[in-house]
Design an enzyme around this catalytic site. Structure first.
Site, PDB file in Angstrom:
ATOM      1  CD1 TRP A 126      -2.312  -0.727   0.307  1.00 42.02           C
ATOM      2  CD2 TRP A 126      -0.307  -0.125  -0.497  1.00 42.02           C
ATOM      3  NE1 TRP A 126      -2.416   0.569   0.164  1.00 42.02           N
ATOM      4  CE2 TRP A 126      -1.185   1.049  -0.057  1.00 42.02           C
ATOM      5  CE3 TRP A 126       0.833   0.137  -0.728  1.00 42.02           C
ATOM      6  CZ2 TRP A 126      -0.437   2.215  -0.121  1.00 42.02           C
ATOM      7  CZ3 TRP A 126       1.395   1.336  -1.006  1.00 42.02           C
ATOM      8  CH2 TRP A 126       0.630   2.242  -0.801  1.00 42.02           C
ATOM      9  CG  ASP A 127      -3.502  -0.912   4.619  1.00 43.78           C
ATOM     10  OD1 ASP A 127      -3.640  -1.058   3.156  1.00 43.78           O
ATOM     11  OD2 ASP A 127      -4.356  -0.396   5.233  1.00 43.78           O
TER      12      ASP A 127
ATOM     13  CD  GLU B 134      -7.179   4.865  -2.142  1.00 40.23           C
ATOM     14  OE1 GLU B 134      -8.018   5.479  -1.364  1.00 40.23           O
ATOM     15  OE2 GLU B 134      -7.043   3.632  -2.094  1.00 40.23           O
TER      16      GLU B 134
ATOM     17  CE  LYS C 118      -7.124   8.483   1.118  1.00 39.31           C
ATOM     18  NZ  LYS C 118      -7.877   7.200   0.631  1.00 39.31           N
ATOM     19  CD  GLN C 119      -2.698   6.815   0.338  1.00 39.31           C
ATOM     20  OE1 GLN C 119      -4.121   6.811   0.039  1.00 39.31           O
ATOM     21  NE2 GLN C 119      -2.144   5.655   0.720  1.00 39.31           N
TER      22      GLN C 119
HETATM   23  O1  IFM Z   1      -4.944   0.853   1.772  1.00 42.80           O
HETATM   24  C1  IFM Z   1      -5.361   1.889   2.245  1.00 42.80           C
HETATM   25  C2  IFM Z   1      -5.304   2.736   0.909  1.00 42.80           C
HETATM   26  O2  IFM Z   1      -4.053   2.918   0.495  1.00 42.80           O
HETATM   27  C3  IFM Z   1      -6.050   4.253   1.243  1.00 42.80           C
HETATM   28  N1  IFM Z   1      -7.174   4.125   1.576  1.00 42.80           N
HETATM   29  C4  IFM Z   1      -7.509   3.037   2.887  1.00 42.80           C
HETATM   30  C5  IFM Z   1      -6.816   1.688   2.623  1.00 42.80           C
HETATM   31  C6  IFM Z   1      -6.928   0.673   3.740  1.00 42.80           C
HETATM   32  O3  IFM Z   1      -6.140   1.339   4.853  1.00 42.80           O
END
Ligand code: IFM
Length: 699
Positions: free
Chosen positions: A314-315, A456, A558-559
């Site tokens: 999705w990046d 995640e 995580k994010q």
């Molecule tokens: O798409 C990301 C994910 O959100 C977090 N882990 C790494 C992936 C690739 O950058």
């Protein structure tokens, strides 16, 4: 304006980061920033876009070509690190995409200086060029080996069953063949008048170097694969035979990069560090942009190697697309055409899970093939693969594709992609969410249960706020766009989408605090700090998520998750954005390079540019600083970070400059960090390149 990044001194511990930091590429291939004598031990790689191979049951990953720019002087090798290095420097000039290296070695008869300059041709994407120059302080006789290196660095290889070498009309050719018949051919024209022996792809010769004189070796190489044409060998041979010499190629390179920079360059008066960091980020995004292809996308680690299986996440749509729309609209179209072309793969994946519509691969490879395994992390303690649920539960990926298509349409005003199949993609993604939603008998609310959101570390949760809103956006987009295009949508189906969009659970801001719960039950988890959770690690490489990860049962994430929702979809009151920013930021590990930019964008939305600034730099300098997470458990995840680079661009444009597109025009709502006096850049919008200039009022 600074265009050069340089690192002095030799530190083998920096080899991996330097390979990323000094990467050169042209969208067709990426060449890691490693000295010419490095092989697999130094992670040297010529990484190819869009061609993958699976060795046995190992992870499928992109192919690295045999390196045609190998050069080694006996006794003068960083790879051997014999303790005779007098000085060493690596640098990259982002103005023209040239990599440079200069090293001085002490040898028994004197000092040998090796300089190396190389680039991946932006003008002719199959070509690579390198000039190695030798200069000795005293007279030296040095054994040299140069040519195509048969040792290919692979993470889950070896991928080639055989590599055949030949020398024809002065050109060295390597044919590397996989067990499923894929061929990668490298051809190298290497000019030298000295008598040489040829074996295993390498020429060997002894050079007599007179003190003070400069000896140059020019390499012109070409790579073609069986994915490019029926006769990659012939094509590679012709390409090097017909290629002009090094200087002419370098002139082409400069002119190609000049025109790319015309569209992309950002000028930030008052902050040279930020200016360089942003342009360096854009350099990376341009170096991996598939300008040569109609329907190719950009992998999460760019073309820096086989990490993350060279897959598209999705990046691309959520973090990189804005840059491509603003500076390289044809590349934006290519990345989305890739999604249209891979719809059959997404439908196949949905069907495999007993679902309807299109479930895009979490880690998408050619044809939309899923590269993500059920066991994506290796446990540091047991060495066993851990079951993760990225592949089967990160359902927000399909909505990311819809988001990208919709954004492309809005930004370019061009509905070509909708007509080429984009509208059908949107419809299939809506069908996918319809087949996943559940309704409780006693409630009027629809749920999306058992998902993984952007964070995640919390797997198999229900009603992830981000995922639900993205699914709703997908359903509504299908309702508004599908009737205008030729799709197989049925009016009753669209009515059902509208109904579902109206009933899908919305995680509402808490009436007292304004905070949005990330998923059902999140607030009930232990409210430990990031540092407290980090202190529970028994091994620094331990994975924080999964069933027993240290973060999984806490509120540490995580994010950016809710924060990504607030920025990506907008529509929330400023007080809600503020409350969520203040709540989630201290609970976020920023363990993904995708995280900081989202927080920076929200900080700008609430008028806090000074808080946004370090987060922005963290994104823009992700590959300058290096040292990001290299491991997920025992799985190597190092490489470049194009999503962070794209995120930095978003923070600059939509955060600090506050750009809002309005029909064919736009407005600026700046909140510039301290010290920035003027920002100027170009942005493509609705088929026209617009100049943006933003000046701070004198204080
Ligand atoms: O798409 C990301 C994910 O959100 C977090 N882990 C790494 C992936 C690739 O950058």
């Amino acid at each position: 304006m600074q265009t050069v990044i340089e690192k002095k001194g030799y530190d083998p511990a920096q080899n991996a980061d330097n390979g990323n930091r000094f990467l050169t590429g042209n969208g067709y291939m990426g060449v890691r920033g490693t000295p010419c004598e490095f092989g697999p031990e130094g992670m040297a790689a010529v990484n190819l876009a869009g061609i993958y191979h699976q060795k046995g049951d190992a992870w499928r990953e992109p192919l690295n070509a045999p390196n045609p720019l190998y050069f080694e002087a006996e006794g003068a090798s960083l790879a051997a690190d014999a303790g005779n290095i007098l000085s060493h420097a690596l640098s990259l000039d982002i103005a023209d995409g040239t990599f440079h290296r200069e090293t001085a070695f002490s040898l028994p008869g004197g000092v040998l200086h090796i300089a190396q300059e190389r680039f991946c041709s932006m003008a002719q994407v199959h070509l690579l060029a390198q000039r190695v120059t030798l200069r000795a302080s005293g007279s030296l006789s040095v054994s040299l080996r140069a040519g195509i290196d048969s040792r290919v660095w692979d993470i889950h290889g070896p991928h080639y069953d055989r590599i055949d070498f030949a020398r024809e009309d002065g050109v060295i050719v390597a044919d590397a063949v996989t067990d499923d018949g894929k061929t990668v051919c490298a051809a190298l024209r290497l000019c030298t008048d000295e008598p040489c022996a040829f074996s295993g792809g390498l020429l060997s010769l002894t050079a007599g170097l007179r003190g003070g004189e400069v000896y140059a070796y020019e390499f012109i190489a070409a790579i073609y694969t069986s994915a490019d044409c029926a006769d990659p060998r012939g094509a590679a041979l012709r390409a090097v035979q017909e290629s002009p010499g090094y200087d002419a190629l370098l002139a082409q390179q400069r002119s190609a990069w000049n025109s790319l920079w015309d569209d992309a360059r950002v000028i930030i008066d008052g902050d040279p560090r930020a200016e360089f960091a942003v342009n360096y980020s854009l350099y990376h995004l341009m170096s991996i942009a598939p300008r040569h292809a109609r329907d190719l996308s950009v992998p999460a680690r760019g073309l820096s190697g086989q990490t993350y299986k060279g897959a598209i996440f999705w990046d691309t749509e959520m973090f990189m697309l804005d840059f491509y729309l603003g500076a390289m609209p044809q590349v934006a179209a290519s990345t989305l055409r890739y999604r249209i072309a891979t719809l059959p793969g997404a439908k196949k994946k949905a069907a495999e899970y007993g679902l309807s519509g299109a479930f895009y691969a979490w880690e998408s490879q050619e044809g939309g093939r899923e590269g993500c395994s059920d066991y994506n992390v290796t446990d540091v303690f047991t060495g066993r693969p851990m079951r993760t649920f990225f592949r089967d539960k990160q359902i927000h990926i399909s909505a990311a594709v819809v988001y990208g298509l919709k954004k492309y349409f809005e930004r370019t005003g061009d509905d070509g992609l909708m007509r080429e199949g984009g509208a059908q993609v949107i419809l299939e993604c809506a069908r996918f969410y319809m087949s996943l939603m559940t309704k409780r008998i006693l409630s009027d609310t629809y749920d999306l249960c058992d998902v993984v959101g952007p964070d995640e570390y919390h797997e198999r949760v229900c009603n992830n706020a981000y995922t639900n809103e993205m699914a709703r956006m997908t359903l509504r987009t299908a309702c508004s766009l599908c009737p205008q295009y030729a799709t197989d949508a049925h009016p009753d189906e669209l009515a059902a989408f509208a109904d579902a969009a109206g009933h899908l659970k919305r995680q509402q801001p808490d009436p007292q605090t304004g905070v949005i719960e990330q998923f059902d039950g999140y607030f009930a988890l232990e409210d430990a700090s990031v540092d407290a959770v980090r202190a529970r690690l028994k091994d620094p490489r331990e994975y924080w998520g999964g069933a027993y990860g240290v973060a999984a049962h806490t509120q540490v994430i995580k994010q950016a998750d809710v924060i990504a929702l607030l920025y990506m979809l907008g529509g929330y009151d400023r007080s809600v954005t503020e409350a969520n920013y203040d709540y989630y930021e201290p609970r976020t590990e920023h363990g993904s390079s995708l995280s900081a930019c989202m927080y920076a964008l929200c900080a700008c939305m609430i008028g806090r540019p000074e808080e946004a600034y370090p987060l922005f730099l963290k994104s823009a300098e992700a590959d300058i600083q290096g040292g990001g997470k290299q491991w997920a458990g025992l799985v190597y995840i190092g490489g470049t970070h194009p999503a962070a680079a794209g995120g930095a661009y978003m923070v600059l444009l939509f955060g600090f400059l506050g750009l809002r597109f309005e029909g064919d025009g736009f407005s600026l709502h700046p909140c510039l960090p301290k010290g920035w006096t003027r920002v100027s850049m170009n942005v493509w919008h609705r088929g026209t390149r617009r100049r943006i200039v933003c000046e701070a009022l004198p204080s």
